[in-house]
Scaffold this motif. Structure first.
Motif, short mmCIF file in Angstrom:
data_model
loop_
_atom_site.label_atom_id
_atom_site.label_comp_id
_atom_site.label_asym_id
_atom_site.label_seq_id
_atom_site.Cartn_x
_atom_site.Cartn_y
_atom_site.Cartn_z
N ILE A 131 12.42 -6.18 -1.63
CA ILE A 131 11.79 -5.83 -0.34
C ILE A 131 11.07 -4.49 -0.44
O ILE A 131 9.92 -4.34 0.03
CB ILE A 131 12.84 -5.82 0.79
N ASN A 132 11.69 -3.49 -1.07
CA ASN A 132 11.07 -2.16 -1.18
C ASN A 132 9.77 -2.21 -1.99
O ASN A 132 8.75 -1.63 -1.59
CB ASN A 132 12.04 -1.16 -1.83
N LEU A 133 9.81 -2.90 -3.13
CA LEU A 133 8.61 -2.97 -3.98
C LEU A 133 7.50 -3.77 -3.29
O LEU A 133 6.33 -3.40 -3.38
CB LEU A 133 8.95 -3.59 -5.33
N CYS A 134 7.88 -4.86 -2.61
CA CYS A 134 6.86 -5.64 -1.89
C CYS A 134 6.27 -4.83 -0.74
O CYS A 134 5.06 -4.83 -0.51
CB CYS A 134 7.47 -6.94 -1.36
N THR A 135 7.14 -4.11 -0.01
CA THR A 135 6.67 -3.29 1.12
C THR A 135 5.71 -2.21 0.64
O THR A 135 4.66 -1.96 1.26
CB THR A 135 7.86 -2.66 1.84
N ASN A 136 6.04 -1.54 -0.48
CA ASN A 136 5.14 -0.52 -1.04
C ASN A 136 3.81 -1.13 -1.44
O ASN A 136 2.74 -0.53 -1.23
CB ASN A 136 5.78 0.14 -2.26
N ALA A 137 3.86 -2.32 -2.03
CA ALA A 137 2.62 -3.00 -2.42
C ALA A 137 1.78 -3.35 -1.20
O ALA A 137 0.55 -3.18 -1.20
CB ALA A 137 2.96 -4.26 -3.21
N PHE A 138 2.43 -3.83 -0.12
CA PHE A 138 1.71 -4.15 1.11
C PHE A 138 1.01 -2.90 1.66
O PHE A 138 -0.14 -2.97 2.11
CB PHE A 138 2.65 -4.72 2.17
N ASP A 139 1.70 -1.75 1.62
CA ASP A 139 1.11 -0.49 2.11
C ASP A 139 -0.13 -0.13 1.29
O ASP A 139 -1.16 0.30 1.84
CB ASP A 139 2.13 0.64 2.04
N ALA A 140 -0.03 -0.27 -0.05
CA ALA A 140 -1.17 0.06 -0.92
C ALA A 140 -2.34 -0.90 -0.66
O ALA A 140 -3.50 -0.47 -0.59
CB ALA A 140 -0.74 -0.03 -2.38
N LEU A 141 -2.04 -2.18 -0.48
CA LEU A 141 -3.09 -3.16 -0.21
C LEU A 141 -3.76 -2.89 1.14
O LEU A 141 -4.97 -3.07 1.29
CB LEU A 141 -2.50 -4.57 -0.22
N ARG A 142 -2.98 -2.43 2.12
CA ARG A 142 -3.54 -2.11 3.44
C ARG A 142 -4.52 -0.94 3.33
O ARG A 142 -5.60 -0.96 3.93
CB ARG A 142 -2.41 -1.75 4.41
N VAL A 143 -4.16 0.09 2.53
CA VAL A 143 -5.05 1.24 2.32
C VAL A 143 -6.37 0.79 1.70
O VAL A 143 -7.46 1.20 2.12
CB VAL A 143 -4.37 2.30 1.43
N GLN A 144 -6.27 -0.07 0.68
CA GLN A 144 -7.48 -0.55 0.00
C GLN A 144 -8.32 -1.43 0.93
O GLN A 144 -9.55 -1.36 0.94
CB GLN A 144 -7.10 -1.32 -1.26
N ALA A 145 -7.64 -2.26 1.74
CA ALA A 145 -8.36 -3.16 2.65
C ALA A 145 -9.12 -2.40 3.72
O ALA A 145 -10.19 -2.82 4.17
CB ALA A 145 -7.38 -4.14 3.29
N GLN A 146 -8.57 -1.23 4.12
CA GLN A 146 -9.21 -0.42 5.16
C GLN A 146 -10.52 0.21 4.68
O GLN A 146 -11.31 0.69 5.49
CB GLN A 146 -8.25 0.66 5.65
N LYS A 147 -10.75 0.18 3.37
CA LYS A 147 -12.02 0.71 2.83
C LYS A 147 -13.17 -0.26 3.06
O LYS A 147 -14.32 0.10 2.84
CB LYS A 147 -11.87 1.00 1.33
N GLN A 148 -12.81 -1.49 3.46
CA GLN A 148 -13.81 -2.51 3.82
C GLN A 148 -14.82 -2.76 2.69
O GLN A 148 -16.03 -2.74 2.89
CB GLN A 148 -14.53 -2.12 5.12
N ILE A 149 -14.28 -2.99 1.50
CA ILE A 149 -15.12 -3.37 0.36
C ILE A 149 -15.43 -4.86 0.48
O ILE A 149 -14.53 -5.68 0.68
CB ILE A 149 -14.39 -3.06 -0.96
N SER A 150 -16.69 -5.21 0.36
CA SER A 150 -17.15 -6.57 0.70
C SER A 150 -16.45 -7.66 -0.12
O SER A 150 -16.06 -8.69 0.41
CB SER A 150 -18.67 -6.66 0.53
N ASP A 151 -16.29 -7.45 -1.43
CA ASP A 151 -15.74 -8.51 -2.29
C ASP A 151 -14.24 -8.36 -2.52
O ASP A 151 -13.68 -8.97 -3.44
CB ASP A 151 -16.47 -8.53 -3.63
#
Length: 539
Positions: A435-455
Protein backbone atom coordinates in the motif's frame (compact mmCIF):
# COMPACT_ATOMS: atom_id res chain seq x y z
CA UNK A 1 111.26 88.01 21.30
CA UNK A 2 110.99 86.65 17.82
CA UNK A 3 114.18 84.76 16.86
CA UNK A 4 114.45 86.43 13.48
CA UNK A 5 114.20 89.93 14.96
CA UNK A 6 116.74 89.01 17.64
CA UNK A 7 119.13 87.89 14.92
CA UNK A 8 118.67 91.23 13.14
CA UNK A 9 119.40 93.13 16.39
CA UNK A 10 122.56 91.09 16.96
CA UNK A 11 123.79 91.84 13.42
CA UNK A 12 123.12 95.58 13.92
CA UNK A 13 124.99 95.68 17.21
CA UNK A 14 128.00 93.92 15.70
CA UNK A 15 128.12 96.02 12.56
CA UNK A 16 131.16 98.37 12.28
CA UNK A 17 129.81 100.28 9.34
CA UNK A 18 126.87 101.74 11.21
CA UNK A 19 127.07 104.61 13.59
CA UNK A 20 125.75 104.33 17.11
CA UNK A 21 122.89 106.56 16.20
CA UNK A 22 121.97 104.38 13.19
CA UNK A 23 122.22 101.29 15.32
CA UNK A 24 119.92 102.86 17.91
CA UNK A 25 117.40 103.80 15.29
CA UNK A 26 117.45 100.36 13.64
CA UNK A 27 117.12 98.74 17.06
CA UNK A 28 114.03 100.82 17.87
CA UNK A 29 112.53 99.95 14.48
CA UNK A 30 113.19 96.22 15.00
CA UNK A 31 111.66 96.35 18.44
CA UNK A 32 108.65 98.14 17.00
CA UNK A 33 108.31 95.43 14.39
CA UNK A 34 108.65 92.78 17.10
CA UNK A 35 105.92 94.54 19.11
CA UNK A 36 103.62 94.72 16.09
CA UNK A 37 104.25 91.02 15.36
CA UNK A 38 103.42 90.14 18.95
CA UNK A 39 100.13 92.04 18.64
CA UNK A 40 99.36 90.25 15.35
CA UNK A 41 100.26 86.88 16.87
CA UNK A 42 98.05 87.59 19.84
CA UNK A 43 95.16 88.54 17.59
CA UNK A 44 95.72 85.50 15.41
CA UNK A 45 95.85 83.23 18.42
CA UNK A 46 92.68 84.74 19.80
CA UNK A 47 90.97 84.35 16.40
CA UNK A 48 92.04 80.72 16.21
CA UNK A 49 90.67 80.06 19.65
CA UNK A 50 87.44 81.74 18.73
CA UNK A 51 87.27 79.72 15.50
CA UNK A 52 87.87 76.48 17.36
CA UNK A 53 85.28 77.40 19.98
CA UNK A 54 82.76 78.34 17.29
CA UNK A 55 83.50 75.11 15.41
CA UNK A 56 82.97 73.05 18.56
CA UNK A 57 79.73 74.88 19.34
CA UNK A 58 78.56 74.44 15.74
CA UNK A 59 79.36 70.72 15.76
CA UNK A 60 77.54 70.31 19.05
CA UNK A 61 74.56 72.23 17.68
CA UNK A 62 74.45 70.14 14.49
CA UNK A 63 74.75 66.94 16.52
CA UNK A 64 71.97 68.07 18.84
CA UNK A 65 69.78 68.99 15.90
CA UNK A 66 70.48 65.62 14.30
CA UNK A 67 69.54 63.85 17.51
CA UNK A 68 66.36 65.88 17.72
CA UNK A 69 65.60 65.10 14.07
CA UNK A 70 66.11 61.38 14.69
CA UNK A 71 63.96 61.59 17.79
CA UNK A 72 61.20 63.34 15.83
CA UNK A 73 61.44 60.75 13.03
CA UNK A 74 61.36 57.90 15.54
CA UNK A 75 58.38 59.49 17.25
CA UNK A 76 56.64 59.94 13.91
CA UNK A 77 57.34 56.31 13.00
CA UNK A 78 56.10 55.10 16.37
CA UNK A 79 53.00 57.24 15.98
CA UNK A 80 52.45 55.97 12.45
CA UNK A 81 52.85 52.37 13.54
CA UNK A 82 50.60 52.94 16.53
CA UNK A 83 48.00 54.46 14.23
CA UNK A 84 48.28 51.44 11.90
CA UNK A 85 47.83 49.05 14.80
CA UNK A 86 44.86 51.06 16.05
CA UNK A 87 43.26 50.92 12.59
CA UNK A 88 43.68 47.15 12.56
CA UNK A 89 42.30 46.83 16.12
CA UNK A 90 39.34 49.05 15.21
CA UNK A 91 38.56 46.86 12.18
CA UNK A 92 38.82 43.74 14.37
CA UNK A 93 36.52 45.28 16.97
CA UNK A 94 33.98 46.09 14.25
CA UNK A 95 33.78 42.45 13.10
CA UNK A 96 30.17 41.27 13.25
CA UNK A 97 30.29 38.13 11.09
CA UNK A 98 32.78 35.51 9.94
CA UNK A 99 33.06 36.99 6.44
CA UNK A 100 34.59 40.18 7.88
CA UNK A 101 37.91 38.32 8.21
CA UNK A 102 38.31 38.71 4.45
CA UNK A 103 38.62 42.46 5.00
CA UNK A 104 41.14 42.18 7.88
CA UNK A 105 43.84 40.23 5.99
CA UNK A 106 44.26 42.77 3.13
CA UNK A 107 44.32 45.56 5.71
CA UNK A 108 47.33 43.97 7.46
CA UNK A 109 49.26 43.80 4.19
CA UNK A 110 48.32 47.42 3.37
CA UNK A 111 49.57 48.60 6.73
CA UNK A 112 52.84 46.69 6.26
CA UNK A 113 53.37 48.61 3.02
CA UNK A 114 52.50 51.95 4.64
CA UNK A 115 54.97 51.25 7.46
CA UNK A 116 57.64 50.51 4.84
CA UNK A 117 58.23 46.94 6.01
CA UNK A 118 59.92 45.40 2.96
CA UNK A 119 58.46 42.18 1.55
CA UNK A 120 58.03 40.42 -1.79
CA UNK A 121 55.54 37.77 -0.67
CA UNK A 122 53.47 37.39 2.45
CA UNK A 123 50.86 35.09 3.82
CA UNK A 124 49.03 33.37 6.64
CA UNK A 125 49.60 29.73 7.62
CA UNK A 126 46.61 28.42 9.61
CA UNK A 127 47.22 25.17 11.51
CA UNK A 128 44.38 22.64 11.76
CA UNK A 129 45.63 20.09 14.27
CA UNK A 130 42.49 17.91 14.19
CA UNK A 131 43.03 16.96 10.53
CA UNK A 132 46.83 17.47 10.32
CA UNK A 133 46.33 20.21 7.73
CA UNK A 134 48.04 23.51 6.98
CA UNK A 135 45.83 26.13 5.28
CA UNK A 136 48.12 28.56 3.41
CA UNK A 137 46.89 31.91 2.04
CA UNK A 138 49.56 33.79 0.04
CA UNK A 139 49.66 37.35 -1.33
CA UNK A 140 52.04 39.55 -3.32
CA UNK A 141 53.30 42.96 -2.19
CA UNK A 142 50.46 44.46 -4.27
CA UNK A 143 47.93 42.61 -2.10
CA UNK A 144 47.13 40.26 -4.99
CA UNK A 145 46.13 36.74 -3.95
CA UNK A 146 48.63 34.10 -5.14
CA UNK A 147 47.07 30.90 -3.86
CA UNK A 148 44.98 29.26 -1.17
CA UNK A 149 46.53 25.87 -0.37
CA UNK A 150 45.44 23.08 1.95
CA UNK A 151 48.53 20.95 2.61
CA UNK A 152 48.91 18.00 5.02
CA UNK A 153 51.68 18.56 7.58
CA UNK A 154 53.81 15.68 6.25
CA UNK A 155 53.33 16.56 2.56
CA UNK A 156 56.25 19.04 2.38
CA UNK A 157 59.36 19.83 4.35
CA UNK A 158 58.27 23.46 4.78
CA UNK A 159 54.89 22.57 6.33
CA UNK A 160 56.64 20.12 8.66
CA UNK A 161 59.07 22.85 9.74
CA UNK A 162 56.40 25.50 10.17
CA UNK A 163 54.30 23.10 12.24
CA UNK A 164 57.31 22.25 14.40
CA UNK A 165 58.11 25.90 15.21
CA UNK A 166 54.43 26.78 15.62
CA UNK A 167 54.05 24.14 18.33
CA UNK A 168 56.97 25.74 20.14
CA UNK A 169 55.55 29.23 19.42
CA UNK A 170 58.99 30.28 18.15
CA UNK A 171 59.93 32.46 15.19
CA UNK A 172 61.61 30.82 12.24
CA UNK A 173 63.85 32.03 9.38
CA UNK A 174 64.84 30.17 6.21
CA UNK A 175 67.06 31.24 3.30
CA UNK A 176 66.05 30.02 -0.14
CA UNK A 177 68.06 30.27 -3.33
CA UNK A 178 66.43 30.59 -6.74
CA UNK A 179 66.72 26.79 -7.14
CA UNK A 180 65.11 26.18 -3.75
CA UNK A 181 62.13 28.30 -4.79
CA UNK A 182 61.85 26.48 -8.15
CA UNK A 183 61.96 23.08 -6.42
CA UNK A 184 59.22 24.18 -4.00
CA UNK A 185 56.95 25.32 -6.83
CA UNK A 186 57.54 22.14 -8.83
CA UNK A 187 56.79 19.94 -5.80
CA UNK A 188 53.48 21.78 -5.21
CA UNK A 189 52.57 21.26 -8.85
CA UNK A 190 53.49 17.55 -8.89
CA UNK A 191 51.47 16.88 -5.71
CA UNK A 192 48.45 18.66 -7.16
CA UNK A 193 48.33 21.56 -4.69
CA UNK A 194 48.57 24.18 -7.47
CA UNK A 195 47.28 24.05 -11.05
CA UNK A 196 49.58 26.69 -12.61
CA UNK A 197 53.23 27.30 -11.68
CA UNK A 198 53.23 30.66 -13.49
CA UNK A 199 50.27 31.98 -11.51
CA UNK A 200 51.83 30.80 -8.26
CA UNK A 201 55.20 32.47 -8.98
CA UNK A 202 53.34 35.66 -9.95
CA UNK A 203 56.28 37.27 -11.78
CA UNK A 204 60.05 36.87 -11.74
CA UNK A 205 61.68 34.32 -9.43
CA UNK A 206 63.79 36.02 -6.73
CA UNK A 207 67.49 35.20 -6.68
CA UNK A 208 67.27 34.94 -2.91
CA UNK A 209 64.18 34.65 -0.70
CA UNK A 210 64.30 35.02 3.06
CA UNK A 211 61.27 33.35 4.65
CA UNK A 212 60.43 34.63 8.13
CA UNK A 213 57.60 33.19 10.23
CA UNK A 214 56.00 34.83 13.27
CA UNK A 215 53.86 32.58 15.52
CA UNK A 216 50.39 33.31 16.84
CA UNK A 217 47.73 31.15 18.48
CA UNK A 218 46.25 29.63 15.33
CA UNK A 219 49.25 29.61 12.97
CA UNK A 220 52.11 31.68 11.55
CA UNK A 221 52.41 35.07 9.83
CA UNK A 222 54.76 34.73 6.85
CA UNK A 223 56.95 37.50 5.35
CA UNK A 224 59.19 36.76 2.34
CA UNK A 225 61.86 39.24 1.22
CA UNK A 226 65.25 39.37 -0.48
CA UNK A 227 66.91 40.51 2.78
CA UNK A 228 66.20 39.70 6.46
CA UNK A 229 63.99 42.13 8.34
CA UNK A 230 65.46 44.49 10.89
CA UNK A 231 64.83 43.76 14.56
CA UNK A 232 62.39 46.65 14.68
CA UNK A 233 60.43 45.32 11.71
CA UNK A 234 60.46 41.83 13.18
CA UNK A 235 58.84 43.15 16.35
CA UNK A 236 56.24 44.98 14.28
CA UNK A 237 55.44 41.79 12.35
CA UNK A 238 55.09 39.88 15.61
CA UNK A 239 52.66 42.51 16.86
CA UNK A 240 50.67 42.22 13.64
CA UNK A 241 50.62 38.44 14.07
CA UNK A 242 49.12 38.93 17.53
CA UNK A 243 46.49 41.27 16.11
CA UNK A 244 45.60 38.75 13.41
CA UNK A 245 45.26 36.11 16.11
CA UNK A 246 42.62 38.24 17.84
CA UNK A 247 40.80 38.69 14.53
CA UNK A 248 40.91 34.95 13.86
CA UNK A 249 39.60 34.24 17.35
CA UNK A 250 36.62 36.47 16.60
CA UNK A 251 36.21 34.77 13.23
CA UNK A 252 36.07 31.34 14.89
CA UNK A 253 33.65 32.64 17.52
CA UNK A 254 31.34 34.09 14.86
CA UNK A 255 31.60 30.87 12.82
CA UNK A 256 30.63 28.78 15.86
CA UNK A 257 27.84 31.23 16.64
CA UNK A 258 26.50 31.05 13.09
CA UNK A 259 26.67 27.24 13.13
CA UNK A 260 24.93 27.16 16.50
CA UNK A 261 22.28 29.55 15.21
CA UNK A 262 21.68 27.40 12.13
CA UNK A 263 21.53 24.27 14.29
CA UNK A 264 18.98 25.92 16.55
CA UNK A 265 16.93 26.99 13.54
CA UNK A 266 17.11 23.46 12.10
CA UNK A 267 16.23 21.95 15.49
CA UNK A 268 13.30 24.34 15.84
CA UNK A 269 12.12 23.53 12.33
CA UNK A 270 12.51 19.79 13.01
CA UNK A 271 10.63 20.20 16.29
CA UNK A 272 7.75 21.96 14.57
CA UNK A 273 7.77 19.38 11.78
CA UNK A 274 7.81 16.58 14.36
CA UNK A 275 4.95 18.22 16.22
CA UNK A 276 2.97 18.45 12.97
CA UNK A 277 3.85 14.85 12.18
CA UNK A 278 2.82 13.66 15.64
CA UNK A 279 -0.49 15.47 15.24
CA UNK A 280 -0.82 13.82 11.84
CA UNK A 281 0.06 10.45 13.37
CA UNK A 282 -2.60 10.99 16.02
CA UNK A 283 -5.07 11.79 13.26
CA UNK A 284 -3.98 8.68 11.38
CA UNK A 285 -4.28 6.58 14.52
CA UNK A 286 -7.76 7.99 15.14
CA UNK A 287 -8.61 7.38 11.49
CA UNK A 288 -7.37 3.81 11.86
CA UNK A 289 -9.61 3.31 14.88
CA UNK A 290 -12.51 4.91 13.02
CA UNK A 291 -11.81 2.73 9.97
CA UNK A 292 -11.73 -0.36 12.15
CA UNK A 293 -15.04 0.65 13.75
CA UNK A 294 -16.71 1.38 10.42
CA UNK A 295 -15.33 -1.82 8.88
CA UNK A 296 -16.62 -3.80 11.87
CA UNK A 297 -20.08 -2.22 11.54
CA UNK A 298 -20.14 -2.91 7.79
CA UNK A 299 -19.00 -6.49 8.34
CA UNK A 300 -22.12 -7.41 10.32
CA UNK A 301 -24.70 -6.53 7.62
CA UNK A 302 -22.31 -7.98 5.02
CA UNK A 303 -22.40 -11.26 6.91
CA UNK A 304 -26.21 -11.17 6.76
CA UNK A 305 -26.09 -10.41 3.00
CA UNK A 306 -23.62 -13.22 2.35
CA UNK A 307 -25.31 -15.75 4.64
CA UNK A 308 -28.86 -15.07 3.41
CA UNK A 309 -27.77 -14.94 -0.24
CA UNK A 310 -26.06 -18.29 0.26
CA UNK A 311 -29.17 -19.64 1.99
CA UNK A 312 -31.39 -18.20 -0.75
CA UNK A 313 -29.29 -19.95 -3.41
CA UNK A 314 -29.85 -23.23 -1.61
CA UNK A 315 -33.59 -22.53 -1.37
CA UNK A 316 -33.81 -21.63 -5.07
CA UNK A 317 -31.98 -24.86 -5.89
CA UNK A 318 -34.54 -26.82 -3.85
CA UNK A 319 -37.43 -25.00 -5.57
CA UNK A 320 -35.93 -25.77 -8.97
CA UNK A 321 -35.74 -29.44 -8.01
CA UNK A 322 -39.40 -29.37 -6.93
CA UNK A 323 -40.47 -27.61 -10.14
CA UNK A 324 -38.50 -30.11 -12.21
CA UNK A 325 -40.30 -33.02 -10.49
CA UNK A 326 -43.67 -31.29 -10.89
CA UNK A 327 -43.05 -30.88 -14.63
CA UNK A 328 -42.57 -34.66 -14.94
CA UNK A 329 -45.95 -35.44 -13.39
CA UNK A 330 -47.85 -32.64 -15.13
CA UNK A 331 -49.89 -33.54 -18.22
CA UNK A 332 -51.24 -30.05 -18.98
CA UNK A 333 -49.30 -28.17 -21.71
CA UNK A 334 -50.27 -24.84 -20.19
CA UNK A 335 -49.03 -25.93 -16.78
CA UNK A 336 -45.74 -27.19 -18.26
CA UNK A 337 -45.28 -23.83 -19.97
CA UNK A 338 -45.82 -22.11 -16.64
CA UNK A 339 -43.25 -24.44 -15.04
CA UNK A 340 -40.76 -23.50 -17.78
CA UNK A 341 -41.31 -19.81 -17.07
CA UNK A 342 -40.88 -20.43 -13.36
CA UNK A 343 -37.67 -22.37 -14.05
CA UNK A 344 -36.23 -19.51 -16.14
CA UNK A 345 -37.19 -16.99 -13.48
CA UNK A 346 -35.66 -19.11 -10.73
CA UNK A 347 -32.41 -19.52 -12.73
CA UNK A 348 -32.27 -15.70 -13.12
CA UNK A 349 -32.82 -15.30 -9.37
CA UNK A 350 -30.12 -17.92 -8.73
CA UNK A 351 -27.64 -16.06 -10.97
CA UNK A 352 -28.44 -12.76 -9.25
CA UNK A 353 -28.06 -14.31 -5.81
CA UNK A 354 -24.71 -15.79 -6.80
CA UNK A 355 -23.58 -12.33 -8.00
CA UNK A 356 -24.77 -10.84 -4.70
CA UNK A 357 -22.88 -13.56 -2.80
CA UNK A 358 -19.74 -13.11 -4.98
CA UNK A 359 -19.56 -9.33 -4.51
CA UNK A 360 -20.60 -9.58 -0.89
CA UNK A 361 -17.75 -12.03 -0.31
CA UNK A 362 -15.36 -9.66 -2.10
CA UNK A 363 -16.59 -6.74 0.04
CA UNK A 364 -16.15 -8.92 3.11
CA UNK A 365 -12.55 -9.72 2.10
CA UNK A 366 -11.83 -5.98 1.64
CA UNK A 367 -13.33 -5.15 5.04
CA UNK A 368 -11.37 -8.04 6.63
CA UNK A 369 -8.15 -6.68 5.08
CA UNK A 370 -8.96 -3.20 6.40
CA UNK A 371 -9.52 -4.61 9.88
CA UNK A 372 -6.27 -6.59 9.77
CA UNK A 373 -4.35 -3.54 8.50
CA UNK A 374 -5.75 -1.19 11.16
CA UNK A 375 -5.25 -3.69 14.01
CA UNK A 376 -1.71 -4.61 12.95
CA UNK A 377 -2.41 -8.32 12.60
CA UNK A 378 -1.23 -11.23 14.68
CA UNK A 379 2.45 -10.86 13.76
CA UNK A 380 2.65 -14.49 12.74
CA UNK A 381 4.79 -15.50 9.77
CA UNK A 382 2.95 -17.66 7.23
CA UNK A 383 3.56 -19.04 3.76
CA UNK A 384 1.84 -16.51 1.47
CA UNK A 385 1.05 -16.38 -2.24
CA UNK A 386 2.78 -13.10 -3.07
CA UNK A 387 0.94 -12.70 -6.38
CA UNK A 388 -2.41 -12.96 -4.63
CA UNK A 389 -1.32 -10.51 -1.93
CA UNK A 390 -0.14 -8.02 -4.56
CA UNK A 391 -3.34 -8.27 -6.56
CA UNK A 392 -5.48 -7.76 -3.46
CA UNK A 393 -3.69 -4.81 -1.88
CA UNK A 394 -2.68 -3.00 -5.06
CA UNK A 395 -6.35 -3.08 -5.97
CA UNK A 396 -7.27 -1.84 -2.48
CA UNK A 397 -4.71 1.01 -2.78
CA UNK A 398 -6.02 1.88 -6.25
CA UNK A 399 -9.64 2.12 -5.12
CA UNK A 400 -8.55 4.08 -2.06
CA UNK A 401 -6.82 6.58 -4.37
CA UNK A 402 -9.87 6.78 -6.63
CA UNK A 403 -12.13 7.45 -3.65
CA UNK A 404 -9.75 10.03 -2.13
CA UNK A 405 -8.69 13.57 -2.91
CA UNK A 406 -7.51 14.41 -6.48
CA UNK A 407 -8.11 10.99 -8.08
CA UNK A 408 -6.39 10.27 -11.40
CA UNK A 409 -6.95 7.79 -14.20
CA UNK A 410 -4.09 5.35 -14.72
CA UNK A 411 -3.23 1.97 -16.14
CA UNK A 412 -2.63 -0.57 -13.35
CA UNK A 413 -0.69 -3.45 -14.91
CA UNK A 414 0.01 -6.69 -13.05
CA UNK A 415 2.83 -8.66 -14.66
CA UNK A 416 2.94 -11.51 -12.14
CA UNK A 417 5.10 -14.55 -12.79
CA UNK A 418 3.12 -17.82 -12.81
CA UNK A 419 4.12 -20.59 -10.39
CA UNK A 420 5.85 -18.10 -8.09
CA UNK A 421 7.14 -19.89 -4.97
CA UNK A 422 5.33 -19.26 -1.68
CA UNK A 423 7.04 -16.67 0.50
CA UNK A 424 7.18 -16.64 4.29
CA UNK A 425 5.66 -13.29 5.35
CA UNK A 426 3.73 -11.49 8.04
CA UNK A 427 0.82 -10.77 5.77
CA UNK A 428 -0.55 -7.78 7.70
CA UNK A 429 2.86 -6.08 7.78
CA UNK A 430 3.79 -6.75 4.16
CA UNK A 431 0.41 -5.45 3.01
CA UNK A 432 1.54 -2.07 4.36
CA UNK A 433 4.61 -2.28 2.10
CA UNK A 434 2.43 -2.78 -0.97
CA UNK A 435 0.00 0.00 0.00
CA UNK A 436 2.81 2.47 0.87
CA UNK A 437 4.73 1.89 -2.37
CA UNK A 438 1.55 2.06 -4.48
CA UNK A 439 0.43 5.24 -2.68
CA UNK A 440 3.83 6.90 -3.28
CA UNK A 441 3.64 5.92 -6.94
CA UNK A 442 0.11 7.38 -7.23
CA UNK A 443 1.40 10.67 -5.74
CA UNK A 444 4.28 10.80 -8.26
CA UNK A 445 1.92 10.02 -11.16
CA UNK A 446 -0.45 12.77 -9.99
CA UNK A 447 2.42 15.32 -10.02
CA UNK A 448 3.39 14.30 -13.55
CA UNK A 449 -0.24 14.31 -14.74
CA UNK A 450 -0.72 17.87 -13.45
CA UNK A 451 1.94 19.03 -15.93
CA UNK A 452 -0.64 18.31 -18.65
CA UNK A 453 1.75 16.74 -21.14
CA UNK A 454 -0.28 15.85 -24.25
CA UNK A 455 1.03 12.30 -24.83
CA UNK A 456 1.32 11.34 -21.16
CA UNK A 457 -0.67 8.42 -19.73
CA UNK A 458 -0.05 7.55 -16.04
CA UNK A 459 0.92 3.93 -15.61
CA UNK A 460 1.79 1.68 -12.65
CA UNK A 461 3.27 -1.75 -13.34
CA UNK A 462 3.78 -4.44 -10.70
CA UNK A 463 6.05 -7.38 -11.59
CA UNK A 464 7.20 -10.52 -9.83
CA UNK A 465 9.82 -13.10 -10.74
CA UNK A 466 11.82 -15.87 -9.12
CA UNK A 467 15.58 -16.04 -9.51
CA UNK A 468 18.55 -17.53 -7.58
CA UNK A 469 16.53 -18.71 -4.56
CA UNK A 470 14.92 -15.32 -4.22
CA UNK A 471 11.66 -13.66 -5.19
CA UNK A 472 11.79 -10.18 -6.75
CA UNK A 473 8.96 -7.69 -6.60
CA UNK A 474 9.13 -4.52 -8.72
CA UNK A 475 6.78 -1.54 -8.59
CA UNK A 476 7.41 0.80 -11.53
CA UNK A 477 5.77 4.13 -12.33
CA UNK A 478 6.29 6.60 -15.19
CA UNK A 479 6.21 9.67 -12.95
CA UNK A 480 8.76 12.54 -12.85
CA UNK A 481 11.46 10.52 -11.08
CA UNK A 482 13.25 11.24 -7.81
CA UNK A 483 15.79 14.13 -7.77
CA UNK A 484 19.35 12.85 -7.29
CA UNK A 485 20.03 15.22 -4.37
CA UNK A 486 17.31 13.62 -2.20
CA UNK A 487 17.64 10.00 -3.39
CA UNK A 488 19.79 9.02 -0.40
CA UNK A 489 17.34 10.65 2.04
CA UNK A 490 14.00 9.15 1.03
CA UNK A 491 14.35 6.18 3.39
CA UNK A 492 15.17 8.38 6.39
CA UNK A 493 12.46 8.75 9.06
CA UNK A 494 10.40 11.96 8.81
CA UNK A 495 11.91 12.93 5.45
CA UNK A 496 9.15 14.12 3.13
CA UNK A 497 8.83 16.36 0.08
CA UNK A 498 5.17 17.02 0.76
CA UNK A 499 4.08 20.35 2.15
CA UNK A 500 2.57 20.96 5.56
CA UNK A 501 0.93 17.89 7.07
CA UNK A 502 0.22 16.15 3.77
CA UNK A 503 2.92 13.59 4.55
CA UNK A 504 4.50 12.23 7.71
CA UNK A 505 7.78 11.16 6.11
CA UNK A 506 7.36 7.71 7.70
CA UNK A 507 5.88 5.69 4.80
CA UNK A 508 9.10 4.67 3.05
CA UNK A 509 11.02 4.43 6.34
CA UNK A 510 8.46 1.98 7.76
CA UNK A 511 8.38 0.14 4.43
CA UNK A 512 12.16 -0.30 4.49
CA UNK A 513 12.07 -1.48 8.11
CA UNK A 514 9.37 -4.08 7.35
CA UNK A 515 11.34 -5.39 4.35
CA UNK A 516 14.52 -5.64 6.47
CA UNK A 517 12.55 -7.44 9.19
CA UNK A 518 11.65 -10.04 6.53
CA UNK A 519 15.35 -10.43 5.64
CA UNK A 520 14.87 -8.59 2.36
CA UNK A 521 16.36 -5.53 0.67
CA UNK A 522 14.87 -2.45 -0.99
CA UNK A 523 16.61 -0.85 -3.98
CA UNK A 524 15.59 2.23 -5.96
CA UNK A 525 16.37 3.07 -9.58
CA UNK A 526 15.14 6.37 -10.96
CA UNK A 527 15.29 8.66 -13.95
CA UNK A 528 12.73 10.99 -15.56
CA UNK A 529 9.56 9.09 -16.48
CA UNK A 530 10.74 5.89 -14.77
CA UNK A 531 11.12 4.97 -11.10
CA UNK A 532 11.44 1.36 -9.95
CA UNK A 533 11.27 0.15 -6.34
CA UNK A 534 12.67 -3.39 -6.26
CA UNK A 535 12.19 -5.71 -3.28
CA UNK A 536 14.26 -8.86 -2.93
CA UNK A 537 12.99 -11.59 -0.58
CA UNK A 538 14.95 -14.77 0.04
CA UNK A 539 12.92 -17.95 -0.30
Amino acid sequence: MNKNIQTILDLISKSEKLTEEEKEQLSRSAKGIERDLSIVEFKLDRSEKMRRTTSILLEETIEELDKKRQAVEELALISSRQASLERIRAEIASMRKAEDLEEISPLIWQELSKLQVPYIRCGIFIVEEENDLMHVFLNTQNQQSIAALHIPFEATKLTQTVHFYWKKQNRHLEKWSENDFRNWVESLSKKGFISSQEEYVGGSIPEQLILQFFPFKQGMLYIGNSEPLTTENEELCQTLAGNFSVAYDRYEDFTKLEIAKKNVEIALKDLRTTQDQLVQQEKLASLGQLTAGIAHEIKNPLNFVNNFSDLSIEMVTEVLEEVSEAKVYSSSPQLKERFEEMTDLLHTIEINLKKIHEHGTRANDIVTSMLQHSRGGSGETKEVDLNELLAEFSNLAYHGMRAGKDPINLDLNLDLAPNLPMVSLIKEDFSRVIINLCTNAFDALRVQAQKQISDYKPSLTIRTRSEDKAVYLEIEDNGPGIPEEILDKILQPFFTTKKGTEGTGLGLSITNDIIKAHGGTLAVETKPRKTVFQIKLNI
